[in-house]
Design a protein around this motif. Structure first.
Motif, PDB file in Angstrom:
ATOM      1  N   GLY A  75       0.867  -1.099  -0.076  1.00 47.46           N
ATOM      2  CA  GLY A  75      -0.089   0.076   0.087  1.00 47.46           C
ATOM      3  C   GLY A  75       0.896   1.090  -0.020  1.00 47.46           C
ATOM      4  O   GLY A  75       0.591   2.217  -0.589  1.00 47.46           O
ATOM      5  N   SER A  96       2.518   1.776  -3.300  1.00 49.14           N
ATOM      6  CA  SER A  96       1.597   2.117  -4.319  1.00 49.14           C
ATOM      7  C   SER A  96       0.921   3.767  -4.212  1.00 49.14           C
ATOM      8  O   SER A  96       0.966   4.333  -4.931  1.00 49.14           O
ATOM      9  CB  SER A  96       0.055   1.275  -4.323  1.00 49.14           C
ATOM     10  OG  SER A  96      -0.798   1.782  -5.144  1.00 49.14           O
ATOM     11  N   LEU A  97       1.239   3.968  -2.774  1.00 47.18           N
ATOM     12  CA  LEU A  97       0.771   5.447  -2.629  1.00 47.18           C
ATOM     13  C   LEU A  97       1.835   6.395  -2.992  1.00 47.18           C
ATOM     14  O   LEU A  97       1.527   7.531  -3.614  1.00 47.18           O
ATOM     15  CB  LEU A  97       0.437   5.548  -1.083  1.00 47.18           C
ATOM     16  CG  LEU A  97       0.237   7.025  -0.521  1.00 47.18           C
ATOM     17  CD1 LEU A  97      -1.123   7.606  -1.330  1.00 47.18           C
ATOM     18  CD2 LEU A  97      -0.061   6.959   0.781  1.00 47.18           C
ATOM     19  N   VAL A 108      -5.826   7.017  -7.267  1.00 45.09           N
ATOM     20  CA  VAL A 108      -5.175   5.800  -6.548  1.00 45.09           C
ATOM     21  C   VAL A 108      -4.615   6.210  -5.051  1.00 45.09           C
ATOM     22  O   VAL A 108      -4.846   5.399  -4.208  1.00 45.09           O
ATOM     23  CB  VAL A 108      -3.809   5.228  -7.573  1.00 45.09           C
ATOM     24  CG1 VAL A 108      -3.265   4.229  -6.563  1.00 45.09           C
ATOM     25  CG2 VAL A 108      -4.596   4.748  -8.680  1.00 45.09           C
ATOM     26  N   ALA A 109      -4.134   7.451  -5.001  1.00 45.87           N
ATOM     27  CA  ALA A 109      -3.790   7.752  -3.589  1.00 45.87           C
ATOM     28  C   ALA A 109      -5.310   7.817  -2.656  1.00 45.87           C
ATOM     29  O   ALA A 109      -4.643   7.509  -1.551  1.00 45.87           O
ATOM     30  CB  ALA A 109      -3.099   9.249  -3.691  1.00 45.87           C
ATOM     31  N   ILE A 151      -5.988   4.299  -1.578  1.00 49.46           N
ATOM     32  CA  ILE A 151      -5.064   3.788  -0.828  1.00 49.46           C
ATOM     33  C   ILE A 151      -5.325   4.403   0.750  1.00 49.46           C
ATOM     34  O   ILE A 151      -5.376   3.545   1.603  1.00 49.46           O
ATOM     35  CB  ILE A 151      -3.639   3.888  -1.102  1.00 49.46           C
ATOM     36  CG1 ILE A 151      -3.522   3.070  -2.491  1.00 49.46           C
ATOM     37  CG2 ILE A 151      -2.778   3.441   0.088  1.00 49.46           C
ATOM     38  CD1 ILE A 151      -3.552   1.804  -2.449  1.00 49.46           C
ATOM     39  N   VAL A 152      -5.238   5.723   0.627  1.00 47.26           N
ATOM     40  CA  VAL A 152      -5.691   6.231   2.082  1.00 47.26           C
ATOM     41  C   VAL A 152      -6.813   6.070   2.738  1.00 47.26           C
ATOM     42  O   VAL A 152      -7.101   5.677   4.088  1.00 47.26           O
ATOM     43  CB  VAL A 152      -5.511   7.909   1.773  1.00 47.26           C
ATOM     44  CG1 VAL A 152      -5.698   8.494   3.138  1.00 47.26           C
ATOM     45  CG2 VAL A 152      -3.969   8.202   1.361  1.00 47.26           C
ATOM     46  N   LEU A 209      -6.456   1.559   3.542  1.00 49.20           N
ATOM     47  CA  LEU A 209      -5.398   0.943   4.409  1.00 49.20           C
ATOM     48  C   LEU A 209      -5.968   1.063   5.830  1.00 49.20           C
ATOM     49  O   LEU A 209      -5.851  -0.024   6.460  1.00 49.20           O
ATOM     50  CB  LEU A 209      -4.330   1.848   4.346  1.00 49.20           C
ATOM     51  CG  LEU A 209      -3.173   1.127   4.642  1.00 49.20           C
ATOM     52  CD1 LEU A 209      -2.830  -0.241   4.023  1.00 49.20           C
ATOM     53  CD2 LEU A 209      -1.677   1.972   4.365  1.00 49.20           C
TER      54      LEU A 209
END
Length: 324
Positions: free
Chosen positions: A117, A120-121, A224-225, A228-229, A232
């Motif tokens: 994660g 990816s971030l 995408v950010a 993920i935020v 997660l």
């Protein structure tokens, strides 16, 4: 004067004896040569008969051994290989049920998800750096001070965002998740700024030639950010609620994942009579010396092989019984 009278001639008998003596002398000096002796064959025992006799004898021996099942009782190489694989699979399955192994597997998977994660971030934020630089430079000449400093806008926002997300992720893995509305607003502020600066130059009415593909390509990193935020902390919170206890199917019923949400498995519920019966069992164990007098919920859970919620209810029932 010498006497020249000639010697008398030998008689035929003397010549014969001389020749016989010579033959005996030559025979004594010549090497002995063994005469060739042909084997005497028994009547009817030809080579063909001998081969057939050997074949019949072999057949009789094989017929006597063929009824013995001893060779069938031996494991072949293929059977031994299968038995070894089955034994290994059985031991691996048994090891997978061990609470320590289950906890280790969960911890390893959690670290893997957190690492994936965060990578990816980081890549998503790095993807949006070019879009933010275009917005911040605002048409400045390449390598001018404004153009160079525009490259620093996205990195310092990304580092600030990663500080917040990393702290929340780490504390969630330690069982202390941060439920702060302020930190959530800070995360969304940074993400909204990144998304807006990436999308603005390519919005309809702003771009000279609008292209939906260019717009999607530039807002892909911020989206995408955001994902993920958002995902997660939820994933890490689910890991903290995992119960790594053994799967039991005793008299108290299956209690694996007793504290997990209902979308995983419904929790086994007990009536007050069931709690009283379990409390009586614990009292008997205490009287027998199997449990201490001040037994806790963890010891009760291990002794009854039940869930933690049930163990707490039994502990409370024992405490109330002492005060009555």
């Amino acid at each position: 004067m010498t006497n020249t009278t000639p010697a008398p001639e030998p008689s035929p008998d003397e010549v014969a004896r001389g020749l016989a003596e010579l033959e005996r002398h030559l025979a004594a000096k010549a090497p002995a040569v063994a005469p060739k002796v042909r084997p005497i064959e028994v009547s009817g025992e030809t080579k063909r008969v001998q081969r057939l006799r050997a074949e019949v004898t072999e057949a009789h021996l094989l017929a006597g051994l063929q009824g013995d099942d001893a060779p069938l009782l031996l494991d072949t190489a293929k059977v031994r290989k299968r038995r070894k694989a089955a034994r290994e699979a059985s031991r691996l399955h048994e090891l997978a049920q061990d609470p320590a192994m289950r906890a280790w597997q969960a911890a390893r998977m959690r670290r893997l998800l957190v690492a994936a994660g965060m990578v990816s971030l980081t890549l998503a934020l790095a993807w949006s750096t070019a879009g933010v630089q275009t917005f911040a430079a605002d048409g400045a000449a390449p390598w001018s001070p404004s153009w160079v400093f525009a490259w620093l806008v996205e990195p310092f926002m990304s580092l600030a965002l990663l500080v917040v997300v990393g702290a929340r992720a780490y504390l969630s893995t330690r069982g202390q998740p941060i439920d702060s509305a302020t930190l959530v607003r800070i995360e969304w502020l940074f993400l909204a700024l990144t998304l807006g600066m990436n999308a603005w130059p390519y919005l309809p009415g702003v771009a000279e030639v609008f292209s939906i593909s260019r717009l999607v390509l530039h807002i892909l990193g911020p989206i995408v950010a955001v994902a993920i935020v958002t995902a997660l902390p939820i994933i890490l919170a689910a890991f903290t609620r995992l119960d790594h206890g053994p799967i039991s199917k005793g008299v108290t019923g299956p209690e694996y994942r007793p504290n997990t949400p209902s979308n995983y498995r419904a929790e086994h519920t007990y009536s007050s009579a069931d709690i009283d019966a379990l409390a009586d069992r614990v009292r008997q164990m205490i009287a027998a010396g199997q449990l201490p007098a001040d037994v806790g919920a963890a010891s009760i859970r291990k002794a009854l092989r039940c869930g933690m919620d049930t163990a707490r209810a039994v502990r409370d029932e024992l405490a109330e019984g002492e005060t009555r």
